[in-house]
Design an enzyme around this catalytic site. Structure first.
Site, short mmCIF file in Angstrom:
data_model
loop_
_atom_site.label_atom_id
_atom_site.label_comp_id
_atom_site.label_asym_id
_atom_site.label_seq_id
_atom_site.Cartn_x
_atom_site.Cartn_y
_atom_site.Cartn_z
N GLY A 46 -6.20 -10.67 5.06
CA GLY A 46 -7.37 -9.87 4.71
C GLY A 46 -7.00 -8.86 3.64
CD GLN A 51 -5.56 -3.36 2.21
OE1 GLN A 51 -6.38 -4.21 2.51
NE2 GLN A 51 -4.30 -3.40 2.61
CB CYS A 94 -1.40 -2.85 6.95
SG CYS A 94 -2.58 -2.30 5.69
CG LEU A 95 -1.21 -7.30 2.53
CD1 LEU A 95 -2.25 -7.99 1.65
CD2 LEU A 95 0.12 -8.04 2.47
CG HIS A 136 -6.34 -4.37 9.71
ND1 HIS A 136 -5.08 -4.06 10.16
CD2 HIS A 136 -6.27 -4.31 8.35
CE1 HIS A 136 -4.29 -3.80 9.12
NE2 HIS A 136 -4.99 -3.95 8.00
CD GLU A 137 -8.59 -6.41 6.04
OE1 GLU A 137 -8.51 -5.49 5.21
OE2 GLU A 137 -7.60 -7.06 6.41
CG HIS A 140 -7.94 -1.06 5.03
ND1 HIS A 140 -6.87 -0.22 4.75
CD2 HIS A 140 -7.37 -2.22 5.46
CE1 HIS A 140 -5.73 -0.84 5.00
NE2 HIS A 140 -6.00 -2.06 5.45
O1 GNR Z 1 -2.11 -9.77 6.36
C1 GNR Z 1 -2.51 -9.07 7.30
N1 GNR Z 1 -2.23 -9.45 8.56
C2 GNR Z 1 -2.81 -8.86 9.67
C3 GNR Z 1 -2.26 -9.13 10.91
C4 GNR Z 1 -2.80 -8.58 12.04
C5 GNR Z 1 -3.88 -7.75 11.95
C6 GNR Z 1 -4.42 -7.45 10.73
C7 GNR Z 1 -3.89 -7.99 9.59
S1 GNR Z 1 -4.60 -7.64 8.07
C8 GNR Z 1 -3.22 -7.83 7.02
C9 GNR Z 1 -3.62 -7.68 5.56
C10 GNR Z 1 -4.12 -6.28 5.32
O2 GNR Z 1 -3.43 -5.33 5.21
N2 GNR Z 1 -5.42 -6.13 5.29
O3 GNR Z 1 -5.93 -4.90 5.15
NI NI Z 2 -4.52 -3.53 5.99
#
Ligand code: GNR
Ligand code: NI
Length: 172
Positions: A46, A51, A94-95, A136-137, A140
């Protein structure tokens, strides 16, 4: 298409609350395409617009496994309509918090309303990794990172390590 640089914590831009998208037009679709390419390249499941430094309520997700056909999903102005009482634990990454992982508990299922790639209204009932990833997204978009859901002690340790790695130019 273009690869966009991904911001890493503690960059203050990641704390911004993103703004609603006014119109799904060709400029926005170009951004969505670039975000998708950036996400696949990273690789991640995601990516939220903030980001890559764009404070718009927009995210891309593809939870297809390696070797499976790609299943890109674009979510513009997503809104949570319903969350399950049941919770699920997932070891999140998270990236924007590279190389750190922590267990986060969130509702196991969510119902989300959003606009798609063409600006059409849609609803999705998400379960499993898609439900976790959507939350999670969407965090953000409100300036929240997964490390905001863990103890202050663990968060502090992670942020200190990220700052040190950035100071040493050792990220990535
Ligand atoms: O690549 C991602 N893997 C992930 C694994 C578990 C829960 C959420 C994520 S999202 C993350 C990419 C990212 O940072 N998205 O904002
Ligand atoms: Ni993230």
């Amino acid at each position: 298409m273009a690869l966009l640089p991904i911001l890493t914590a503690p960059d203050p831009r990641l704390k911004a609350v993103s703004n609603p998208v006014a119109a799904v037009d060709d400029d926005l679709r170009r951004l969505m395409d670039d975000m998708l390419e950036t996400m696949y390249d990273a690789p991640g499941v995601g990516l939220a617009a903030i980001q890559v430094g764009v404070a718009k309520r927009l995210l891309v997700i593809d939870t297809a496994g390696e070797g499976e056909a790609r299943q890109p999903h674009f979510f513009v102005n997503p809104e949570i309509l319903w969350v399950s009482e049941e919770l699920a634990l997932y070891n999140e990454g998270c990236l924007s918090v590279p190389e750190h992982y922590a267990d986060v508990e969130r509702p196991a299922e969510v119902r989300v309303r959003y606009l798609d790639y063409h600006g059409n209204p849609q609803e999705i009932h998400a379960t499993g990794l898609l439900a976790t990833c959507l939350q999670h997204e969407m965090d953000h978009l409100d300036g929240i990172l997964f490390i905001d859901h863990i103890s202050a002690l663990k968060r502090g340790m992670i942020l200190r390590k990220l700052k040190k790695a950035q100071r040493l130019g050792a990220v990535g």
